[in-house]
Design a protein around this motif. Sequence first.
Motif, PDB file in Angstrom:
ATOM      1  N   GLY A  91       0.633  -1.054  -0.097  1.00  0.00           N
ATOM      2  CA  GLY A  91       0.085   0.144  -0.049  1.00  0.00           C
ATOM      3  C   GLY A  91       0.758   1.383   0.110  1.00  0.00           C
ATOM      4  N   THR A  92       2.188   1.106  -0.222  1.00  0.00           N
ATOM      5  CA  THR A  92       3.067   2.382  -0.079  1.00  0.00           C
ATOM      6  C   THR A  92       4.079   2.354  -1.139  1.00  0.00           C
ATOM      7  N   LEU A  93       4.379   3.540  -1.869  1.00  0.00           N
ATOM      8  CA  LEU A  93       5.233   3.854  -2.723  1.00  0.00           C
ATOM      9  C   LEU A  93       6.294   4.461  -1.926  1.00  0.00           C
ATOM     10  N   GLY A 112       0.535   8.388  -6.849  1.00  0.00           N
ATOM     11  CA  GLY A 112       0.123   7.479  -5.629  1.00  0.00           C
ATOM     12  C   GLY A 112      -1.613   7.536  -5.749  1.00  0.00           C
ATOM     13  N   ALA A 113      -2.033   8.721  -5.753  1.00  0.00           N
ATOM     14  CA  ALA A 113      -3.505   8.825  -5.810  1.00  0.00           C
ATOM     15  C   ALA A 113      -4.311   7.711  -6.818  1.00  0.00           C
ATOM     16  N   LYS A 150      -0.406   5.046  -0.722  1.00  0.00           N
ATOM     17  CA  LYS A 150       0.271   6.225   0.065  1.00  0.00           C
ATOM     18  C   LYS A 150       1.580   6.300  -0.596  1.00  0.00           C
ATOM     19  N   VAL A 151       2.245   7.484  -0.623  1.00  0.00           N
ATOM     20  CA  VAL A 151       3.329   7.843  -0.966  1.00  0.00           C
ATOM     21  C   VAL A 151       4.266   8.331   0.191  1.00  0.00           C
ATOM     22  N   LEU A 167       7.190  -2.396 -11.698  1.00  0.00           N
ATOM     23  CA  LEU A 167       6.254  -1.028 -11.324  1.00  0.00           C
ATOM     24  C   LEU A 167       6.086  -0.470 -12.777  1.00  0.00           C
ATOM     25  N   LEU A 168       7.113  -0.596 -13.641  1.00  0.00           N
ATOM     26  CA  LEU A 168       6.917   0.227 -14.962  1.00  0.00           C
ATOM     27  C   LEU A 168       5.559   0.388 -15.564  1.00  0.00           C
ATOM     28  N   PRO A 169       4.929  -0.663 -15.779  1.00  0.00           N
ATOM     29  CA  PRO A 169       3.591  -0.534 -16.444  1.00  0.00           C
ATOM     30  C   PRO A 169       2.664   0.384 -15.724  1.00  0.00           C
ATOM     31  N   ALA A 170       2.577   0.103 -14.495  1.00  0.00           N
ATOM     32  CA  ALA A 170       1.711   0.966 -13.381  1.00  0.00           C
ATOM     33  C   ALA A 170       2.124   2.201 -13.515  1.00  0.00           C
ATOM     34  N   ILE A 171       3.292   2.506 -13.340  1.00  0.00           N
ATOM     35  CA  ILE A 171       3.642   3.953 -13.339  1.00  0.00           C
ATOM     36  C   ILE A 171       3.547   4.843 -14.743  1.00  0.00           C
ATOM     37  N   GLN A 172       3.800   3.929 -15.701  1.00  0.00           N
ATOM     38  CA  GLN A 172       3.326   4.814 -17.063  1.00  0.00           C
ATOM     39  C   GLN A 172       1.787   4.940 -17.175  1.00  0.00           C
TER      40      GLN A 172
END
Length: 310
Positions: A66-68, A101-102, A107-108, A270-275
């Motif tokens: 639940g956290t980055l 994050g939102a 949560k960041v 994480l790359l696809p989700a962050i993109q």
Amino acid sequence: MISHRTSRFLVGGMLFALAATGCTTVSQAETTQGAGAPASGSASTAALGVNEAARALLPAEIRDKGTLRVASDPTYPPFEFYDTDNKTLIGWDADMGDAIGAVLGLKVEHVPATFDTILPGLASGKYDLGMSTFSVTEERRKVVDFVPYLQGGTGLAVAPGNPEKLSMDTATLCGKAVAAQKGSIQSLDILPAFSKECTEAGNPAIDLQFFPTQNDANLALTSGRVQGVMADSVSLAYQGKLADGKFEVAEGPDFEPELTGTALGKKSELLPAIQAATQAVLESPAYAEINTKWGLPASTEITPADVVLK
């Protein structure tokens, strides 16, 4: 007149050498610059809903945690710096990180770190993301992945009125003392290349002075130890305002504008989700609001199509 050559970035080998280096926290006392800065947070960012398609791309470990964990060097306003409480990290990257994050329903956790230790920290798994206005270069892409979010170029900070008549024209810098932050493209590539041009033309080399933080480099300028400081032009202009006009950006176009963005460990899951999350933010009102809040010109904005690098 000395011509500017296309730069080739040398950071790749240094990242491997730094990979074993522990990340050190930046001193809060030396980096507080929040006086007069906008308040942290964004109305549009706060209103961003979870994008379920983007969230579905998260690795299960991150989704469950639940956290980055996001690393930034808080010496680089308006992108990342401390608020007046000396501990809250604020700025463009902080707001953009919160927006990502939102969108992902996470949560960041913003973690302060010195600039030249962030990319090695990604490689070792110390951080999930690095958000510290990293320029997207081919050499860096050999060891980390990027998700672009802005574009911009290098500028030169000088004393008010530019008494030395310096600019991003190499010929004006030969024999002058010019500073930059360690680990930046200005210290690793641009300034050394400029200095080499000077000597090859029979002129004195640039007196290169590199500092661990941007604050240190700026202080060297305002105290008269150097005649110029190279860094991102938008950040330098903002820093000059925070410093009550003790320095300014020399007139002229940015040098070699390029993409900047979020850094991730190479082949990070994480790359696809962050993109996907970054594209969602760029398509929302939050992107323009964050840019306006921190005084970034429209020329720095990119499109959702720019987020996925080829």
